[in-house]
Motif scaffolding. Structure first.
Motif, short mmCIF file in Angstrom:
data_model
loop_
_atom_site.label_atom_id
_atom_site.label_comp_id
_atom_site.label_asym_id
_atom_site.label_seq_id
_atom_site.Cartn_x
_atom_site.Cartn_y
_atom_site.Cartn_z
N LEU A 154 0.82 -1.20 0.00
CA LEU A 154 0.00 0.00 0.00
C LEU A 154 0.86 1.26 0.00
N ALA A 155 1.92 1.27 0.78
CA ALA A 155 2.82 2.43 0.81
C ALA A 155 3.48 2.64 -0.54
N LYS A 156 3.88 1.55 -1.18
CA LYS A 156 4.50 1.66 -2.49
C LYS A 156 3.51 2.22 -3.51
N LYS A 157 2.26 1.76 -3.44
CA LYS A 157 1.24 2.24 -4.36
C LYS A 157 0.99 3.74 -4.17
N LEU A 158 0.95 4.16 -2.92
CA LEU A 158 0.70 5.57 -2.64
C LEU A 158 1.88 6.46 -3.07
N ARG A 159 3.09 5.95 -2.94
CA ARG A 159 4.26 6.72 -3.34
C ARG A 159 4.37 6.83 -4.85
N ASN A 160 4.14 5.73 -5.55
CA ASN A 160 4.39 5.69 -6.99
C ASN A 160 3.23 6.24 -7.83
N ARG A 161 2.03 6.22 -7.29
CA ARG A 161 0.88 6.70 -8.04
C ARG A 161 0.12 7.71 -7.17
N PRO A 162 0.40 8.97 -7.32
CA PRO A 162 -0.20 9.98 -6.44
C PRO A 162 -1.73 10.09 -6.57
N ILE A 163 -2.31 9.57 -7.64
CA ILE A 163 -3.76 9.65 -7.80
C ILE A 163 -4.48 8.74 -6.80
N HIS A 164 -3.81 7.69 -6.33
CA HIS A 164 -4.42 6.80 -5.35
C HIS A 164 -4.47 7.49 -3.99
N THR A 165 -5.53 7.25 -3.27
CA THR A 165 -5.71 7.88 -1.97
C THR A 165 -5.83 6.83 -0.89
N TYR A 166 -5.60 7.23 0.34
CA TYR A 166 -5.66 6.33 1.49
C TYR A 166 -6.97 6.52 2.23
N MET A 167 -7.60 5.41 2.60
CA MET A 167 -8.79 5.45 3.42
C MET A 167 -8.55 4.54 4.63
N CYS A 168 -8.80 5.06 5.82
CA CYS A 168 -8.54 4.29 7.04
C CYS A 168 -9.50 3.09 7.11
N PRO A 169 -9.14 2.05 7.84
CA PRO A 169 -9.99 0.86 7.93
C PRO A 169 -11.39 1.15 8.46
N ALA A 170 -11.52 2.10 9.39
CA ALA A 170 -12.84 2.42 9.94
C ALA A 170 -13.75 3.00 8.86
N CYS A 171 -13.24 3.91 8.06
CA CYS A 171 -14.04 4.50 6.98
C CYS A 171 -14.33 3.46 5.90
N HIS A 172 -13.35 2.63 5.59
CA HIS A 172 -13.55 1.59 4.58
C HIS A 172 -14.66 0.63 5.01
N ASP A 173 -14.64 0.21 6.26
CA ASP A 173 -15.67 -0.71 6.77
C ASP A 173 -17.05 -0.05 6.78
N ARG A 174 -17.09 1.22 7.15
CA ARG A 174 -18.37 1.94 7.20
C ARG A 174 -18.97 2.07 5.80
N ILE A 175 -18.16 2.38 4.80
CA ILE A 175 -18.64 2.50 3.43
C ILE A 175 -19.08 1.14 2.90
N THR A 176 -18.35 0.09 3.25
CA THR A 176 -18.72 -1.26 2.82
C THR A 176 -20.09 -1.65 3.39
#
Length: 67
Positions: free
Chosen positions: A20-42
């Protein structure tokens, strides 16, 4: 690596060499969502799907490809 959730603005720490860190560093268009927000949206998405009035656009494309 310190990351900030795009929804709740909480700061979290993830390992520097994780995929995940590599993806965020290499592709700035990708964004991070915390596990709590991810679970709530799911949970909310599954609740909308259960009503029968909501469908994914991806599913409609797959149905057209089957014909």
């Amino acid at each position: 690596m310190r990351v900030k959730c795009v929804i709740c603005d909480n700061l979290n720490e993830i390992p520097d060499f994780s995929p995940l860190a590599k993806k965020l560093r290499n592709r700035p268009i990708h964004t991070y969502m915390c596990p709590a927000c991810h679970d709530r949206i799911t949970e909310k998405t599954m609740a909308r799907l259960a009503t029968g009035k909501f469908r994914f656009i991806r599913n409609a494309v797959q149905e057209e490809e089957e014909f």
